[in-house]
Scaffold this motif. Structure first.
Motif, PDB file in Angstrom:
ATOM      1  N   LEU A 104       1.039  -0.764  -0.146  1.00  0.00           N
ATOM      2  CA  LEU A 104       0.267   0.051   0.345  1.00  0.00           C
ATOM      3  C   LEU A 104       0.994   1.211  -0.191  1.00  0.00           C
ATOM      4  CD1 LEU A 104       0.086   1.391   3.280  1.00  0.00           C
ATOM      5  CD2 LEU A 104      -1.579  -0.708   3.752  1.00  0.00           C
ATOM      6  N   GLY A 105       0.324   2.521  -0.160  1.00  0.00           N
ATOM      7  CA  GLY A 105       0.870   3.650  -0.285  1.00  0.00           C
ATOM      8  C   GLY A 105       0.214   4.556   0.266  1.00  0.00           C
ATOM      9  N   ASP A 129      10.826  -3.064   4.742  1.00  0.00           N
ATOM     10  CA  ASP A 129       8.837  -3.680   4.120  1.00  0.00           C
ATOM     11  C   ASP A 129       8.328  -1.956   4.165  1.00  0.00           C
ATOM     12  OD1 ASP A 129       9.607  -6.045   5.814  1.00  0.00           O
ATOM     13  OD2 ASP A 129      10.327  -5.339   6.804  1.00  0.00           O
ATOM     14  N   LEU A 130       9.281  -0.854   4.193  1.00  0.00           N
ATOM     15  CA  LEU A 130       8.522   0.827   4.761  1.00  0.00           C
ATOM     16  C   LEU A 130      10.034   1.480   3.767  1.00  0.00           C
ATOM     17  CD1 LEU A 130       6.406   2.943   6.756  1.00  0.00           C
ATOM     18  CD2 LEU A 130       8.987   3.540   5.998  1.00  0.00           C
ATOM     19  N   VAL A 131       8.953   2.362   2.844  1.00  0.00           N
ATOM     20  CA  VAL A 131       9.916   3.435   2.189  1.00  0.00           C
ATOM     21  C   VAL A 131       9.409   4.650   1.818  1.00  0.00           C
ATOM     22  CG1 VAL A 131      11.102   3.615  -0.638  1.00  0.00           C
ATOM     23  CG2 VAL A 131      10.699   1.082   0.398  1.00  0.00           C
ATOM     24  N   THR A 132      10.360   5.540   2.111  1.00  0.00           N
ATOM     25  CA  THR A 132       9.429   6.479   2.733  1.00  0.00           C
ATOM     26  C   THR A 132       9.975   7.672   1.721  1.00  0.00           C
ATOM     27  OG1 THR A 132       9.108   8.277   3.846  1.00  0.00           O
ATOM     28  CG2 THR A 132      10.295   7.423   4.715  1.00  0.00           C
ATOM     29  N   GLY A 133       9.345   9.081   1.128  1.00  0.00           N
ATOM     30  CA  GLY A 133      10.460   9.790   0.071  1.00  0.00           C
ATOM     31  C   GLY A 133      10.679  10.764   1.309  1.00  0.00           C
ATOM     32  N   VAL A 134      11.681  11.637   1.012  1.00  0.00           N
ATOM     33  CA  VAL A 134      12.251  12.716   1.201  1.00  0.00           C
ATOM     34  C   VAL A 134      12.153  13.823   0.549  1.00  0.00           C
ATOM     35  CG1 VAL A 134      14.437  14.303   2.495  1.00  0.00           C
ATOM     36  CG2 VAL A 134      14.082  11.635   2.208  1.00  0.00           C
ATOM     37  N   ARG A 135      11.613  15.076   0.999  1.00  0.00           N
ATOM     38  CA  ARG A 135      11.042  16.175  -0.104  1.00  0.00           C
ATOM     39  C   ARG A 135      12.491  16.507  -0.984  1.00  0.00           C
ATOM     40  NH1 ARG A 135       6.017  17.997   2.976  1.00  0.00           N
ATOM     41  NH2 ARG A 135       7.354  17.057   5.279  1.00  0.00           N
ATOM     42  N   ALA A 136      12.994  16.504  -1.454  1.00  0.00           N
ATOM     43  CA  ALA A 136      13.643  17.202  -2.199  1.00  0.00           C
ATOM     44  C   ALA A 136      13.434  19.210  -2.735  1.00  0.00           C
ATOM     45  CB  ALA A 136      14.619  16.256  -3.132  1.00  0.00           C
ATOM     46  N   VAL A 172       5.572   4.067   0.875  1.00  0.00           N
ATOM     47  CA  VAL A 172       5.204   2.845   0.360  1.00  0.00           C
ATOM     48  C   VAL A 172       5.329   1.791   1.590  1.00  0.00           C
ATOM     49  CG1 VAL A 172       5.602   0.416  -1.390  1.00  0.00           C
ATOM     50  CG2 VAL A 172       5.751   3.198  -2.026  1.00  0.00           C
ATOM     51  N   ILE A 173       3.950   0.996   2.093  1.00  0.00           N
ATOM     52  CA  ILE A 173       4.825   0.090   2.822  1.00  0.00           C
ATOM     53  C   ILE A 173       3.831  -0.961   2.722  1.00  0.00           C
ATOM     54  CG2 ILE A 173       4.449   0.242   5.308  1.00  0.00           C
ATOM     55  CD1 ILE A 173       3.208   2.047   5.875  1.00  0.00           C
ATOM     56  N   LYS A 174       4.251  -2.451   3.461  1.00  0.00           N
ATOM     57  CA  LYS A 174       4.631  -4.167   2.964  1.00  0.00           C
ATOM     58  C   LYS A 174       2.503  -3.378   3.419  1.00  0.00           C
ATOM     59  CE  LYS A 174       8.340  -5.845   1.331  1.00  0.00           C
ATOM     60  NZ  LYS A 174       9.586  -6.705   2.291  1.00  0.00           N
ATOM     61  N   THR A 175       1.583  -4.295   3.038  1.00  0.00           N
ATOM     62  CA  THR A 175       0.319  -4.578   3.836  1.00  0.00           C
ATOM     63  C   THR A 175       1.020  -5.199   5.231  1.00  0.00           C
ATOM     64  OG1 THR A 175      -0.365  -3.911   1.568  1.00  0.00           O
ATOM     65  CG2 THR A 175      -2.076  -4.771   3.583  1.00  0.00           C
ATOM     66  N   ALA A 176       1.134  -5.833   5.326  1.00  0.00           N
ATOM     67  CA  ALA A 176       1.135  -6.875   6.469  1.00  0.00           C
ATOM     68  C   ALA A 176       1.856  -6.275   7.577  1.00  0.00           C
ATOM     69  CB  ALA A 176       1.873  -8.445   6.308  1.00  0.00           C
TER      70      ALA A 176
END
Length: 252
Positions: A104-105, A129-136, A172-176
């Motif tokens: 999920l995102g 298990d989680l990927v997050t953006g960093v606002r450039a 983006v995160i793994k839903t589990a």
């Protein structure tokens, strides 16, 4: 949230999809036509088959009507509508509860981040298990930028999560893992830390950032500084009480 929300199931339910983008909405009627256009464009270039889940957080404008029209026009678009405003954490939690895809995102409906950058995050999610953006090169006003930097510094001191921009509305995160997060008000700012409590792995990736071009921001200095400081103490309490276990084996 079942007693305070409605969910609209559709014939084109998302069982065949791999990725669902949660879009919290609160009084964003000016932005929603552009949201539909950009998310639809993204679904055509997405690296995984992608569905959209709007969560209308009790909007008082014409947002719900626009959301329903959007979902009627587009396959893979669906919505949840709250009976009353419950806040961003509740909207994200409702999204977590209703998503059925493996991934999920999350993106804000002001579109200050770009849906196409989800592909950058999805590229890395395999081993994380989680990927997050960093606002450039953030395009916000000085006061907003400074208050966010201070709030992030305070949060890092409490959580040691190593994240530079946990407030970035592109994740983006793994839903589990997402479904095991015990969400409370304000804890949407602590998603990487909550994944770490599950012994998960997190990563941050630079993404694009744009100025808000329609609608009104929902947060002020209180939300970005004093509120998050109070939430840090709630996080410490939760960390102390958090239950985490791994099953070694099971009987028949």
């Amino acid at each position: 949230m079942k007693e305070n929300s409605t969910f609209a199931p559709k014939a084109n339910a998302l069982q065949d999809y791999q990725f669902t983008i949660i879009v919290p909405v609160y009084n964003e009627e000016e932005n929603l036509p552009r949201v539909e256009k950009e998310l639809l464009a993204y679904t055509k270039i997405a690296s995984k088959k992608t569905g959209i889940l709007f969560v209308n957080d009790g909007s008082k404008d014409n947002s719900q009507a626009l959301i329903e029209e959007t979902c009627t026009r587009n396959e893979g678009f669906n919505y949840i509508s709250f009976k009353e405003n419950r806040g961003l954490s509740a909207a994200i939690k409702a999204g977590f509860d209703h998503v059925e895809t493996p991934l999920l995102g999350y993106i804000d409906s002001d579109l200050q981040t770009a849906p196409e950058d989800f592909n950058l995050l999805l590229e890395k999610i395999g081993e994380y298990d989680l990927v997050t953006g960093v606002r450039a090169n953030r395009k916000d006003k000085f006061v907003k930028n400074m208050s966010s930097k201070i709030a992030n510094g305070i949060r890092r001191a409490f959580t040691n999560d190593g994240m530079d921009d946990t407030g970035c509305p592109l994740k983006v995160i793994k839903t589990a893992y997402a479904k095991r997060i015990p969400m409370f008000k304000g804890l949407h700012r602590f998603l990487p830390a909550m994944i770490l409590l599950q012994n998960g792995k997190v990563l941050q990736v630079p993404v694009q950032h744009f100025p808000r071009i329609a609608g009104k921001a929902k947060f002020g200095v209180w939300n970005r500084l004093l509120g998050p400081l109070m939430d840090c103490f709630a996080y410490l309490w939760m960390k102390k009480k958090y239950i985490n276990y791994e099953i070694k084996s099971k009987g028949c």
